[in-house]
Each structure stands twice: as structure tokens, then as C-alpha cells.
Scaffold this motif. Structure first.
Motif, short mmCIF file in Angstrom:
data_model
loop_
_atom_site.label_atom_id
_atom_site.label_comp_id
_atom_site.label_asym_id
_atom_site.label_seq_id
_atom_site.Cartn_x
_atom_site.Cartn_y
_atom_site.Cartn_z
N TYR A 1 0.84 -1.20 0.00
CA TYR A 1 0.00 0.00 0.00
C TYR A 1 0.87 1.25 0.00
O TYR A 1 0.60 2.20 -0.74
CB TYR A 1 -0.93 0.02 1.22
CG TYR A 1 -1.84 1.23 1.24
CD1 TYR A 1 -3.10 1.18 0.66
CD2 TYR A 1 -1.41 2.44 1.81
CE1 TYR A 1 -3.92 2.30 0.65
CE2 TYR A 1 -2.23 3.56 1.80
CZ TYR A 1 -3.48 3.48 1.21
OH TYR A 1 -4.28 4.60 1.18
N ASP B 1 -3.67 9.62 5.71
CA ASP B 1 -3.53 8.33 5.03
C ASP B 1 -2.70 7.33 5.83
O ASP B 1 -2.74 6.13 5.56
CB ASP B 1 -2.91 8.54 3.65
CG ASP B 1 -3.02 7.32 2.76
OD1 ASP B 1 -4.11 6.71 2.71
OD2 ASP B 1 -2.00 6.97 2.12
N ASN C 1 -3.90 3.90 7.01
CA ASN C 1 -4.19 2.93 5.95
C ASN C 1 -3.05 1.94 5.71
O ASN C 1 -3.26 0.92 5.06
CB ASN C 1 -4.52 3.65 4.64
CG ASN C 1 -5.85 4.36 4.71
OD1 ASN C 1 -6.79 3.88 5.31
ND2 ASN C 1 -5.92 5.53 4.10
N TYR C 2 -1.85 2.24 6.22
CA TYR C 2 -0.74 1.32 5.99
C TYR C 2 0.09 0.98 7.23
O TYR C 2 0.91 0.06 7.19
CB TYR C 2 0.18 1.82 4.86
CG TYR C 2 0.81 3.16 5.10
CD1 TYR C 2 2.03 3.28 5.76
CD2 TYR C 2 0.20 4.33 4.66
CE1 TYR C 2 2.61 4.51 5.98
CE2 TYR C 2 0.78 5.56 4.86
CZ TYR C 2 1.99 5.65 5.51
OH TYR C 2 2.55 6.88 5.73
N HIS D 1 0.27 5.24 -1.23
CA HIS D 1 0.66 6.42 -0.46
C HIS D 1 1.71 7.26 -1.18
O HIS D 1 1.53 8.48 -1.33
CB HIS D 1 1.16 6.03 0.93
CG HIS D 1 1.48 7.20 1.80
ND1 HIS D 1 0.49 7.98 2.39
CD2 HIS D 1 2.67 7.76 2.15
CE1 HIS D 1 1.06 8.96 3.07
NE2 HIS D 1 2.39 8.84 2.94
#
Length: 103
Positions: A20, A85, A88-89, A25
Motif C-alpha cells: 500500500y 492516510d 491505511n498502511y 501512499h
């Protein structure tokens, strides 16, 4: 030239989705910061200097800019979107270092 290094600390409970990070990203960051970014790289930690020890960082993202001002002017307006963000990872809190490239 300056380099912005975003370092993600390693721990037993740390998670990091490198796919990801690389495929979603980083392209988003490059698009948001535009021509201010001169180059970039991603390191995935595999070991430390001591045998049998884990890498101190799961991953490190590097972005190069002409100057500190170029970084600040491009990142500042986009910081909220970029930082939003992160969950998200990874579940880690990144550490940031800004360095002047000497060689």
C-alpha cells in the motif's frame, strides 16, 4: 538539496503494509507535492547491525527537495491529507528527519 526521511519504528506490535505504501501512499504524496519533489526512495528494513536483531525501522521513505522552503511550501498545504492516510498502511507513529545532503 535536502532530504526528508520518514522513518517508521519497528516493534513486536507494529504493522506496515509496504505494498500500500509503495503503490498508493507514495504516488499520492508525489502527486500532491508535484514538481517540488526532485527524487524519492523507499527502504524496507530487514535487519539491524547486530546479528539476529530486527531492523529498528520497518520502512523509511525518502523525498529530496531543492530547499527546506520548497519542502515546507509544498507539504504545508497538503499535510492534513497526507497524514490522514497513515492509518491505511501502519499503526506506528512515524519519525521525521530533515537533512542537508552534503555528498
Amino acid at each position: 538539496m535536502i532530504r526528508v526521511s520518514v522513518m517508521y519504528p519497528n516493534s513486536e506490535s507494529a504493522t506496515f503494509d509496504i505494498e500500500y505504501y509503495i503503490n498508493s501512499h507514495i504516488p499520492m504524496v508525489n502527486e500532491l507535492l508535484g514538481d517540488a519533489v526532485k527524487s524519492g526512495a523507499v527502504d524496507a528494513g530487514i535487519a539491524s547491525g547486530a546479528p539476529e536483531e530486527s531492523a529498528p525501522f520497518i520502512a523509511i521513505g525518502h523525498l529530496t527537495f531543492e530547499s527546506l522552503e520548497a519542502f515546507q511550501n509544498s507539504f504545508g498545504p497538503q499535510a492534513e491529507k497526507i497524514m490522514a492516510d497513515i492509518p491505511n498502511y501502519t499503526n506506528t507513529q512515524p519519525q521525521i528527519q530533515i537533512s542537508e545532503i552534503k555528498a
